[in-house]
Design an enzyme around this catalytic site. Structure first.
Site, PDB file in Angstrom:
ATOM      1  N   ASP A  71      48.665  92.491  -3.709  1.00 54.75           N
ATOM      2  CA  ASP A  71      47.246  92.866  -3.639  1.00 54.75           C
ATOM      3  C   ASP A  71      46.321  91.690  -3.920  1.00 54.75           C
ATOM      4  O   ASP A  71      45.233  91.850  -4.470  1.00 54.75           O
ATOM      5  CB  ASP A  71      46.916  94.005  -4.629  1.00 54.75           C
ATOM      6  CG  ASP A  71      47.843  95.182  -4.435  1.00 54.75           C
ATOM      7  OD1 ASP A  71      48.069  95.560  -3.284  1.00 54.75           O
ATOM      8  OD2 ASP A  71      48.356  95.702  -5.453  1.00 54.75           O
ATOM      9  N   HIS A  96      48.067  96.194   3.650  1.00 53.34           N
ATOM     10  CA  HIS A  96      47.065  95.160   3.830  1.00 53.34           C
ATOM     11  C   HIS A  96      45.782  95.850   4.228  1.00 53.34           C
ATOM     12  O   HIS A  96      45.805  96.694   5.111  1.00 53.34           O
ATOM     13  CB  HIS A  96      47.436  94.281   5.015  1.00 53.34           C
ATOM     14  CG  HIS A  96      48.305  93.134   4.671  1.00 53.34           C
ATOM     15  ND1 HIS A  96      48.505  92.681   3.404  1.00 53.34           N
ATOM     16  CD2 HIS A  96      49.008  92.322   5.473  1.00 53.34           C
ATOM     17  CE1 HIS A  96      49.308  91.643   3.447  1.00 53.34           C
ATOM     18  NE2 HIS A  96      49.632  91.408   4.695  1.00 53.34           N
TER      19      HIS A  96
HETATM   20  P1  GDP Z   1      46.761  92.486   0.115  1.00 47.30           P
HETATM   21  O1  GDP Z   1      47.776  93.540   0.017  1.00 47.30           O
HETATM   22  O2  GDP Z   1      47.181  91.208  -0.551  1.00 47.30           O
HETATM   23  O3  GDP Z   1      46.235  92.279   1.484  1.00 47.30           O
HETATM   24  O4  GDP Z   1      45.533  92.952  -0.716  1.00 47.30           O
HETATM   25  P2  GDP Z   1      44.629  94.221  -0.486  1.00 47.30           P
HETATM   26  O5  GDP Z   1      44.682  94.735   0.872  1.00 47.30           O
HETATM   27  O6  GDP Z   1      44.922  95.162  -1.595  1.00 47.30           O
HETATM   28  O7  GDP Z   1      43.217  93.543  -0.695  1.00 47.30           O
HETATM   29  C1  GDP Z   1      42.485  93.792  -1.790  1.00 47.30           C
HETATM   30  C2  GDP Z   1      41.144  94.356  -1.511  1.00 47.30           C
HETATM   31  O8  GDP Z   1      40.219  93.312  -1.756  1.00 47.30           O
HETATM   32  C3  GDP Z   1      40.820  94.859  -0.123  1.00 47.30           C
HETATM   33  O9  GDP Z   1      40.059  96.039  -0.241  1.00 47.30           O
HETATM   34  C4  GDP Z   1      39.988  93.739   0.502  1.00 47.30           C
HETATM   35  O10 GDP Z   1      39.038  94.210   1.441  1.00 47.30           O
HETATM   36  C5  GDP Z   1      39.312  93.177  -0.689  1.00 47.30           C
HETATM   37  N1  GDP Z   1      39.004  91.746  -0.652  1.00 47.30           N
HETATM   38  C6  GDP Z   1      39.739  90.730  -0.100  1.00 47.30           C
HETATM   39  N2  GDP Z   1      39.163  89.545  -0.389  1.00 47.30           N
HETATM   40  C7  GDP Z   1      38.054  89.822  -1.137  1.00 47.30           C
HETATM   41  C8  GDP Z   1      37.057  89.017  -1.765  1.00 47.30           C
HETATM   42  O11 GDP Z   1      37.068  87.789  -1.710  1.00 47.30           O
HETATM   43  N3  GDP Z   1      36.102  89.675  -2.480  1.00 47.30           N
HETATM   44  C9  GDP Z   1      36.059  91.017  -2.605  1.00 47.30           C
HETATM   45  N4  GDP Z   1      35.095  91.566  -3.322  1.00 47.30           N
HETATM   46  N5  GDP Z   1      36.984  91.812  -2.030  1.00 47.30           N
HETATM   47  C10 GDP Z   1      37.965  91.217  -1.316  1.00 47.30           C
END
Ligand code: GDP
Length: 426
Positions: free
Chosen positions: A12, A40
């Site tokens: 995440d 994702h």
């Molecule tokens: P992954 O599994 O590593 O892709 O992570 P997630 O899908 O759980 O991503 C985490 C959340 O953070 C998602 O809802 C993204 O839209 C959000 N997100 C990603 N980068 C950023 C950022 O730089 N700032 C903020 N506020 N949210 C972000």
């Protein structure tokens, strides 16, 4: 050029967004481990999507999306995800599925749930997607490769053998309904029809693409600390989450992976059980959870509230090393703009001694965080596109992390949108 994008933490980290950005510049995007157990989140012109099994390249016309041999392939789930794209007007993506990928069966999902139930309070906090039973079967040599669907006689024989074995466990260990071999066989024939259009010799395809100089992106799921070997065993996932596993999980030479873009979160979050040294609790955690990510830190697969913590330099440096990180994308930095002071964990105290090396699990469970604080920047940094325009305290926070993890931070993500990214030349 072959690149991998992977996580340095517990998953995440915001890999989805960075992957989506990098996928645009790629010809081929490959999933090489894990299954539909982690998600994702991708926001683009078609809307907001939570992909679990499909590679992030599916939104681009020019890319081929590959599900390689290392993946836990849930066939109906894959078809469901493909249909959900179609429903929202995403043009049909080019998909290849390895003939050596193994099939995640409905009974893997059942066994996952039964085992968690049996363990009760000592459960792993599994997403119950069948991943652990799937990989156990793979290594116990009672899994089914996609290729096996195409030889009915030997398939039937193996189904009978596997069902007989599973039924002993169902009857005597779990006391649950038994499997029916005829039904499993029929199900597998239906899977064959579903997957047929996509099946290919993926390793050959990728090796040829490497020879032709194509841009290939390997997309990792979860993070280094969930790796079966190098993570917080046994509170890990059941496949390798490391970039180097891409070579095995897709059948390419290890030497071809030139760039390992490692995603690091500006604070910590984790799901499931296991030691989490920089964890915070109560109101402090609630506030970070509420402000975190895009609309709060809740699991993309399960909706569970994530456990929250401060940035952990010990765990993250280790995560970067295990990944062989060549560069780092630091994400969700905008979230921290509300804090006067930002704590970070720079050491672990274990039995009265301070270490900066990430320990094995039984020592990790005794570790207490050594915290230091950095001054906050107290403003909203979303919308900033140049590194120099970030507030000084914010740059100091980034540069301190960079020093601690010993890897250049080349990208800073300051919001959930694709455009919320600051490139930094290092
Ligand atoms: P992954 O599994 O590593 O892709 O992570 P997630 O899908 O759980 O991503 C985490 C959340 O953070 C998602 O809802 C993204 O839209 C959000 N997100 C990603 N980068 C950023 C950022 O730089 N700032 C903020 N506020 N949210 C972000």
């Amino acid at each position: 050029m072959v690149k991998a994008i992977v996580g340095a933490n517990w998953g995440d980290e915001g890999k989805g967004k960075i992957t989506d950005m990098l996928a645009e510049q790629s010809d081929i995007i490959v999933r090489y481990q894990g299954g539909s157990n982690a998600g994702h989140t991708i926001i683009n012109d078609y809307g907001k999507f939570a992909l679990h099994l499909l590679p992030s390249g599916v939104f681009y016309n020019h890319t081929t999306s590959v599900i390689a041999n290392g993946v836990a392939l849930n066939i109906p789930y894959l078809i469901k995800e493909l249909n959900s794209l179609k429903e929202r007007n995403v043009p049909e993506p080019k998909i290849l599925v390895s003939d050596r990928a193994q099939i995640l069966m409905p009974y893997h999902v059942d066994f996952d749930a039964y085992e968690e139930e049996r363990l009760g309070g000592k459960s792993f906090g599994s997403t119950k997607s069948g991943i652990a039973p799937f990989y156990s079967d793979k290594y116990a040599k009672i899994g089914f490769q996609v290729s096996e669907l195409f030889d009915e006689t030997s398939l039937r024989e193996k189904v009978d053998r596997v069902v007989a074995y599973k039924n002993i466990l169902l009857e005597h260990l779990y006391h649950k309904p038994l499997l029916n071999a005829d039904e499993i066989f029929e199900l597998m024939l239906s899977y064959r029809e579903m997957i047929k259009p996509y099946v290919a010799d993926v390793s050959k395809f990728l090796n040829e693409a490497i020879k032709e100089g194509k841009n290939i992106l390997f997309e990792g799921q979860l993070g280094a600390l969930k790796d079966t070997d190098h993570g917080i065993y046994p509170m890990v996932t059941s496949s390798s989450t490391l970039a180097s596993y891409a070579a095995v999980g897709a059948g390419i030479p290890a030497r071809e992976i030139k760039d390992v873009i490692t995603v690091v979160k500006a604070y910590s979050s984790a799901v499931g059980a296991g030691a989490f040294v920089s964890e915070i609790f109560g109101d402090e955690a609630d506030e970070l959870r509420r402000r975190g990510g895009d609309g709060g830190e809740f699991g993309a697969t399960t909706g569970r509230p994530r456990r929250m913590g401060w940035f952990d330099a010990v765990a993250t440096r280790y995560g970067c090393k295990m990944q062989g990180a060549t560069e780092v994308a630091l994400t969700v930095l905008d979230v921290l703009g509300y804090l006067d002071e930002i704590p970070m964990c720079v050491g672990y105290e274990i039995d009265g001694e301070v270490t900066t090396d990430f320990p094995t699990t039984y020592k990790l469970e005794k570790a207490k965080p050594v915290l230091k604080t950095m001054p906050g920047w107290k403003c909203d940094i979303r919308g900033i596109t140049k590194y120099e325009d970030l507030p000084e305290n914010c740059r100091n926070y980034i540069e301190e992390i960079e020093r601690l993890i010993e890897t250049p931070i080349t990208m800073v993500s300051n919001g959930p949108k694709r455009s919320d990214i600051i490139y930094r030349n290092k």
